[in-house]
Design a protein around this motif. Structure first.
Motif, PDB file in Angstrom:
ATOM      1  N   GLY A 196     131.893 -51.874  51.935  1.00 32.92           N
ATOM      2  CA  GLY A 196     131.093 -50.673  51.736  1.00 32.92           C
ATOM      3  C   GLY A 196     129.685 -50.979  51.286  1.00 32.92           C
ATOM      4  O   GLY A 196     129.338 -52.114  50.930  1.00 32.92           O
ATOM      5  N   LEU A 197     128.846 -49.938  51.307  1.00 36.50           N
ATOM      6  CA  LEU A 197     127.463 -49.995  50.859  1.00 36.50           C
ATOM      7  C   LEU A 197     127.231 -48.903  49.822  1.00 36.50           C
ATOM      8  O   LEU A 197     127.814 -47.818  49.910  1.00 36.50           O
ATOM      9  N   LEU A 198     126.388 -49.185  48.841  1.00 31.16           N
ATOM     10  CA  LEU A 198     126.021 -48.208  47.819  1.00 31.16           C
ATOM     11  C   LEU A 198     124.530 -47.944  47.925  1.00 31.16           C
ATOM     12  O   LEU A 198     123.713 -48.868  47.849  1.00 31.16           O
ATOM     13  N   TRP A 199     124.175 -46.672  48.099  1.00 30.52           N
ATOM     14  CA  TRP A 199     122.789 -46.235  48.138  1.00 30.52           C
ATOM     15  C   TRP A 199     122.547 -45.334  46.932  1.00 30.52           C
ATOM     16  O   TRP A 199     123.364 -44.450  46.632  1.00 30.52           O
ATOM     17  N   THR A 200     121.449 -45.528  46.238  1.00 30.49           N
ATOM     18  CA  THR A 200     121.112 -44.725  45.064  1.00 30.49           C
ATOM     19  C   THR A 200     119.701 -44.192  45.184  1.00 30.49           C
ATOM     20  O   THR A 200     118.851 -44.764  45.885  1.00 30.49           O
ATOM     21  N   ARG A 201     119.448 -43.091  44.492  1.00 25.35           N
ATOM     22  CA  ARG A 201     118.130 -42.456  44.541  1.00 25.35           C
ATOM     23  C   ARG A 201     117.127 -43.241  43.700  1.00 25.35           C
ATOM     24  O   ARG A 201     117.412 -43.626  42.571  1.00 25.35           O
TER      25      ARG A 201
ATOM     26  N   TRP B 225     120.316 -46.335  61.611  1.00 22.93           N
ATOM     27  CA  TRP B 225     120.900 -47.486  60.928  1.00 22.93           C
ATOM     28  C   TRP B 225     122.388 -47.280  60.679  1.00 22.93           C
ATOM     29  O   TRP B 225     123.158 -48.248  60.666  1.00 22.93           O
ATOM     30  N   LEU B 226     122.805 -46.019  60.483  1.00 23.46           N
ATOM     31  CA  LEU B 226     124.219 -45.740  60.256  1.00 23.46           C
ATOM     32  C   LEU B 226     125.011 -45.853  61.560  1.00 23.46           C
ATOM     33  O   LEU B 226     126.176 -46.287  61.560  1.00 23.46           O
TER      34      LEU B 226
ATOM     35  N   GLY C 219     112.120 -40.184  45.082  1.00 21.17           N
ATOM     36  CA  GLY C 219     113.152 -39.326  45.633  1.00 21.17           C
ATOM     37  C   GLY C 219     113.880 -39.919  46.818  1.00 21.17           C
ATOM     38  O   GLY C 219     114.890 -39.385  47.265  1.00 21.17           O
ATOM     39  N   ASP C 220     113.400 -41.022  47.371  1.00 18.60           N
ATOM     40  CA  ASP C 220     114.085 -41.668  48.477  1.00 18.60           C
ATOM     41  C   ASP C 220     115.310 -42.416  47.964  1.00 18.60           C
ATOM     42  O   ASP C 220     115.441 -42.710  46.775  1.00 18.60           O
ATOM     43  N   PHE C 221     116.197 -42.756  48.922  1.00 19.64           N
ATOM     44  CA  PHE C 221     117.411 -43.489  48.588  1.00 19.64           C
ATOM     45  C   PHE C 221     117.289 -44.906  49.145  1.00 19.64           C
ATOM     46  O   PHE C 221     116.862 -45.093  50.291  1.00 19.64           O
ATOM     47  N   SER C 222     117.665 -45.880  48.345  1.00 18.66           N
ATOM     48  CA  SER C 222     117.560 -47.273  48.769  1.00 18.66           C
ATOM     49  C   SER C 222     118.902 -47.960  48.589  1.00 18.66           C
ATOM     50  O   SER C 222     119.733 -47.546  47.778  1.00 18.66           O
ATOM     51  N   LEU C 223     119.102 -49.015  49.355  1.00 17.19           N
ATOM     52  CA  LEU C 223     120.341 -49.784  49.290  1.00 17.19           C
ATOM     53  C   LEU C 223     120.402 -50.533  47.961  1.00 17.19           C
ATOM     54  O   LEU C 223     119.527 -51.345  47.653  1.00 17.19           O
TER      55      LEU C 223
ATOM     56  N   SER D 188     116.067 -48.147  53.308  1.00 17.82           N
ATOM     57  CA  SER D 188     115.593 -46.957  52.607  1.00 17.82           C
ATOM     58  C   SER D 188     115.861 -45.734  53.471  1.00 17.82           C
ATOM     59  O   SER D 188     115.679 -45.766  54.697  1.00 17.82           O
ATOM     60  N   GLU D 189     116.353 -44.665  52.827  1.00 23.21           N
ATOM     61  CA  GLU D 189     116.630 -43.405  53.512  1.00 23.21           C
ATOM     62  C   GLU D 189     115.806 -42.306  52.843  1.00 23.21           C
ATOM     63  O   GLU D 189     115.920 -42.071  51.631  1.00 23.21           O
TER      64      GLU D 189
END
Length: 711
Positions: free
Chosen positions: A344-349, A408-409, A353-357, A370-371
């Protein structure tokens, strides 16, 4: 027994009861694990089934005389249910101190049953005594009353939060025993069993079966896990619902035909045809079937998971792991293990405000790390808070509305689920889990469990980030404090050098001044080297702890501050020689600072006295002045606070704080007594040490005497 023959209604009534008891018996028998309570209920249900079968056979034969097998099974049924209820009541009896009577209850019930069967068969067995005519009826009434009494005791002794699991058992058995009481009380009154009441008894017994089944499914301690195929129940529910629907539509059609006049037949046919089409559409609606499946699963079946075990395993994974395992990877693994995922992967804010790995576990990193916070994926999870199944999203995109998966997903070939991490109502991040080890379809229970685990992971990540931010803040705080200490010491050194420079123009030809200037520069250089050494050792206190004569340290501090008015005066008793074990240089620096503060708070014509004495195994240095003084509020709220000063830009506000920290680290204290306009007295107390000069060559004592004489 009945004096009149029994109609076929009795056969149907008891036949239905026998079928119901048989189904419950098969369900319980296949899931019984050998425990006592489970064995008792299986036996009671089996006897109830045999009793219903014998009663149906008795009704079909139209017999009017007694039936030995029926009477035996009826008594056995009542006794067996009483034994089961007593076993349920056993923990309460044991806790109340009545447990010693429990071992006599089973033999008493069995003996009661044997006696009642004997009374029932008294005409056949030729007993030596002739029982009363109503003895058998009274015996059955006794069984019914005993059952109702036990149910009342069980309900009274069941904790409110446990009644959810047992209330249907009490209701089902209470219905059986209450009807038995009514049946035999009526027989006692009219001297015969009423055929209609007896015939209805089978249907009443059948009504109790589903209630007992629900109670059995809610009590795992009975070692029962009642299970019926979800597909079977769904199809049965569909057929049952269709039947009710058709009956309702037929009734409506009959009403239209009866009251529709000349158009009645036409309207009836059109209505029935339309109702059939509507039923067909409903039966083949995937959405309706899905909703029905969820409703049936939630309300009629045991849960798929043992939530206690799942949550214990989840929290154990979060709280423990390999020593070198990163905490964020552990969070991914804890959620992945629920659905047997292997990566799995964990993305956090992140700001703004963007989300990064943030972490990966057994899954390749995507090309994009980055999302954006306003992407369709983030917006969907914030609004819907759904667990996204990627295969389902690809195959049935209308279920997910306007969701557009990022590229990317799509590139992650093993990606399976996207789980939102909600902290309160805020999306803290999300997990991307790899495909499961075994192919499986998620249902509502899987999704609810994953959403709950996602909230726990979000709290865990938020706590982890807060801890890291706090640790970083403490690191900066320690650095700033160290910087403040360095600046404070440099300020004192700079003040010494500035005093030399200011007097150089007038006294540069004076040899005494030149000698004093070189001494001052040498002292400043020594202090700078000491400061650099302390910085290299990363310590401020305890760098060179040794026995120190407190009076000698006071005299050196006074000598260092003698050029400033008012000049401090030492008060040292010759017969009191307190010693301490501290860093000598830090002690002198603290005393210098306290004397300097007294000079700055006192008029040039004022008085400053520095006393040294022993008090209760403590060496005391008291610095007294008759300056401006301080009020109690200032002492309580500001004096010992770091970075708080009354000197404006001339002070750092850490001198008194550092002095108190030094005293406390050495095992002592720094206190003050002061009043506005009357001056202040600072008391530096350090643990007292016996004069080591009495046990060696006296070099330290000679140094102390020299320091006193020179002052």
């Amino acid at each position: 027994m009945m004096e009149a023959s029994i109609s076929n209604l009795g056969v149907f009534s008891y036949g239905v009861a026998a079928v119901c008891w048989l189904l419950l018996f098969l369900l319980l028998l296949t899931s019984w694990r050998g425990r006592l309570q489970g064995g008792l209920i299986v036996t009671a249900v089996m006897i109830s089934m045999l009793w219903a079968l014998r009663a149906a056979h008795y009704a079909s034969a139209g017999a009017s005389g007694p039936d030995w097998w029926y009477q035996l099974l009826e008594v056995s049924r009542g006794v067996m249910w009483l034994v089961f209820l007593v076993q349920l009541l056993e923990p309460s009896l044991r806790d109340s101190g009545s447990g010693r009577w429990l071992r006599w209850v089973w033999p008493a019930l069995v003996g009661y049953g044997v006696l009642l069967v004997g009374v029932e068969q008294s005409t056949r067995l030729s007993l030596p005594f002739d029982p009363p005519a109503d003895a058998a009826t009274l015996g059955h009434i006794g069984l019914a009353i005993g059952g109702l009494a036990l149910i009342e005791q069980l309900f009274r002794n069941t904790r409110p939060h446990r009644r959810w699991a047992t209330k249907f058992l009490y209701l089902g058995l209470g219905l059986i025993f209450a009807y038995d009481f009514f049946l035999y009380a009526d027989a006692l009154l009219f001297k015969r069993l009423d055929p209609a009441v007896w015939e209805a008894r089978g249907l009443v017994s059948a009504m109790a079966v589903p209630l007992i089944a629900v109670a059995a499914s809610r009590n795992p301690e009975w070692s029962l896990d009642v299970f019926v195929s979800r597909r079977m129940v769904l199809h049965s529910a569909a057929i049952f619902g269709a039947g009710i629907y058709l009956l309702a539509m037929a009734g409506m059609g009959y009403y239209i035909r009866a009251y529709g006049g000349n158009w009645g037949t036409t309207l009836q046919l059109a209505f029935v045809a339309g109702a059939g089409v509507l039923l067909f559409v409903l039966l083949f609606s995937g959405q309706l079937r899905a909703k029905a499946r969820v409703i049936l699963s939630k309300h009629f079946f045991n849960y798929k998971y043992d939530y206690r075990e799942e949550w214990l395993s989840f929290t154990h994974t979060l709280s423990s792991g390999e020593p070198n395992e990163p905490l964020r990877e552990r969070a991914i693994r804890a959620a992945a293990e629920i659905v047997h995922s292997n990566g799995g992967l964990l993305w956090t804010r992140r700001e703004p405000g963007d989300f990064s790995l943030a972490a990966t576990w057994n899954l390749n990193e995507p090309s994009v790390r980055s999302e954006p916070g306003d992407s369709p994926l983030i917006s969907f999870m914030e609004e819907q808070q759904w667990v996204i199944e990627l295969d389902q999203c690809e195959q049935d995109p209308e279920l997910y509305g306007d969701l557009v998966l990022p590229e990317w997903l799509r590139e992650l070939h093993r990606a399976w689920l996207v789980i939102p991490l909600l902290h309160g109502e805020e999306l803290k991040g999300f997990l991307v889990l790899a495909e499961s080890r075994a192919q499986q379809q998620l249902n509502w229970e899987d999704r609810d469990l994953l959403k709950t685990a996602g909230r726990q992971v979000a709290s865990y990540v938020a706590l982890l980030e807060t801890t890291e931010a706090l640790w970083e803040s403490r690191q900066f705080e320690a650095f700033h404090r160290l910087s403040a200490y360095v600046v404070h010491d440099l300020k004192n050194i700079a003040a010494q050098l500035a005093l030399v420079v200011s007097n150089a123009a007038r006294h540069k030809a004076n040899p005494v001044f030149v000698e004093d200037a070189f001494s001052t520069v040498a002292n400043a250089t020594e202090k700078m080297n000491r400061l650099l050494a302390q910085l290299r050792k990363e310590t401020r206190i305890g760098g060179s702890v040794q026995p120190v004569a407190l009076a000698a340290a006071v005299c050196q501090a006074i000598a260092a501050r003698a050029a400033r008015r008012p000049t401090p005066t030492p008060h040292i008793a010759p017969d009191d020689e307190p010693w301490v074990r501290v860093d000598q240089e830090r002690l002198i620096a603290v005393l210098e600072h306290l004397i300097q503060n007294a000079q700055e708070a006192t008029h040039a014509e004022g008085v400053i006295e520095v006393s040294v004495y022993s008090e209760n195994q403590m060496a005391v240095a008291a610095i007294r002045d008759n300056g401006c003084g301080m009020d109690a509020k200032f002492i309580r709220e500001r004096l010992f606070k770091p970075f708080t000063t009354t000197k404006g830009n001339a002070g750092m506000g850490i001198g008194v704080y550092e002095s108190r920290e030094f005293a406390q680290a050495a095992g002592g204290s720094l206190t003050v007594v002061s009043q506005p306009g009357q001056g202040s007295t600072f008391f530096l107390r350090l643990p007292w040490l016996e004069n080591p000069g009495t046990a060696d060559d006296g070099s330290e004592a000679n140094e102390w005497n020299h320091a006193v004489e020179s002052s």
